[in-house]
Motif scaffolding. Structure first.
Motif, short mmCIF file in Angstrom:
data_model
loop_
_atom_site.label_atom_id
_atom_site.label_comp_id
_atom_site.label_asym_id
_atom_site.label_seq_id
_atom_site.Cartn_x
_atom_site.Cartn_y
_atom_site.Cartn_z
N ASN A 26 0.82 -1.21 0.00
CA ASN A 26 0.00 0.00 0.00
C ASN A 26 0.86 1.26 0.00
O ASN A 26 0.64 2.19 -0.79
N THR A 28 2.62 2.35 -3.24
CA THR A 28 1.90 3.07 -4.29
C THR A 28 2.17 4.57 -4.22
O THR A 28 1.89 5.30 -5.17
N PRO A 47 -0.91 10.69 -5.19
CA PRO A 47 -1.25 9.34 -4.73
C PRO A 47 -1.62 9.26 -3.25
O PRO A 47 -2.41 8.41 -2.86
N ARG A 67 4.71 9.43 -11.38
CA ARG A 67 3.64 9.13 -10.43
C ARG A 67 2.96 10.39 -9.92
O ARG A 67 1.74 10.41 -9.69
#
Length: 322
Positions: free
Chosen positions: A17, A20, A195, A189
């Motif tokens: 988790n 990410t 995120p 990202r």
């Protein structure tokens, strides 16, 4: 072993988790998990902009429990952390207004920008999970974890943490700069989204408390206990060391090694568990003579630990699993 598998799966869920959001720091994520299930605390030290605060926030959001962030500054007072008693005129009584320490995960951002007086106010809560205010003791919630970030001491406007507080941190970790490939991945990202805002919890406070109970059952042989003590005694006898590894440091290593064994799929601790954890668990606990590690002169704490690991006899493999 079924219960230990549960702990390992929990660690994998949190690692996946947080990954990410954070690129290429799986080992550091595992160490944050080790701190969570050993009631330890983590100090993240590195130059600004390397992702210390982001890592702490991502780890906290991965566990469904109360999270509080405090920006440490020179004018921060101990009562700003613990809370105060105030007089409520409506009921004509004193009431307690809890401070940000009453949480499960506390992010103490740039902790070394606060004065030593404020830093020392964390000592009781980090060790005993309680706060004494005006003669009244308040218990803190379980689990309770402090994730502190700090800039290197050479930065302007910083105060070094006292030795007693350094000894209360299970780990001292450094993010380091990412590789070229990781830097490109970070830019991709974060190019058009955040995120961290999308991150969902994959664990609960109850699951962390259950894991704390399970890992305490991991077997540690007498040979391994003697090995940890022998390493600590070596540090105390080293000529360049003013203060070696304390008994608290030995206990920290024992607990961390138990979780490390579980992450490697074992129900018992082996010397490699201790060797992998020696620098992050013990380097910040060594107080060196002279300039030492504080100003980059002379011997480094990490060098002493590497020498210690190479010179202290390792227990025989057949004796550590029984």
């Amino acid at each position: 072993m079924e219960n230990l598998d549960h702990v390992r799966q929990l660690a994998e869920q949190i690692r996946s988790n947080v990954s990410t959001v954070i690129v290429g720091k799986e080992s550091m994520i595992d160490k944050l998990f080790i701190a969570m299930v050993t009631a330890g605390h983590v100090l993240l030290e590195d130059v600004p902009g390397t992702g210390k605060t982001l890592l702490a926030k991502a780890a906290a959001k991965s566990v469904n429990c109360q999270f509080t962030r405090v920006q440490f500054t020179p004018d921060l007072l101990p009562s700003d952390l613990s809370g105060i008693y105030f007089y409520n005129q409506k009921i004509s009584e004193f009431e307690f207004r809890a401070g940000p320490l009453f949480t499960n995960i506390l992010l103490a951002d740039e902790i070394n920008r606060a004065t030593p007086r404020t830093q020392s106010s964390l000592l009781e809560c980090m060790e005993e999970r309680q706060i004494s205010i005006d003669g009244v003791t308040h218990r803190l919630a379980e689990p309770f974890l402090v994730i502190a970030t700090q800039n290197p001491l050479e930065q302007q406007g910083t105060f070094p943490l006292p030795e007693a507080q350094m000894d209360r941190f299970l780990f001292k970790l450094s993010m380091g700069y990412p590789s070229s490939a990781e830097s490109v991945q970070i830019l991709k990202r974060f190019k058009d989204r955040q995120p961290l805002e999308e991150l969902q919890a994959v664990a609960s406070s109850d699951s962390i408390i259950k894991a704390m109970e399970i890992v305490s059952s991991v077997h540690v042989s007498d040979e391994m206990l003697s090995y940890i003590v022998a390493l600590a005694e070596y540090s105390r006898q080293e000529a360049s060391v003013a203060i070696g590894v304390s008994p608290r440091g030995c206990q920290a290593m024992l607990k961390a090694a138990q979780v490390q064994a579980v992450l490697h799929g074992r129900s018992f601790v082996v010397p490699d568990d201790v060797k992998e954890l020696a620098e992050p668990v013990w380097a910040h606990r060594l107080q060196l003579k002279g300039l030492g590690m504080n100003r980059g002169g002379g011997v480094k704490a990490e060098e002493i630990i590497r020498r210690m690991l190479s010179e202290v006899p390792v227990p025989a493999e057949e004796g550590v699993s029984s």
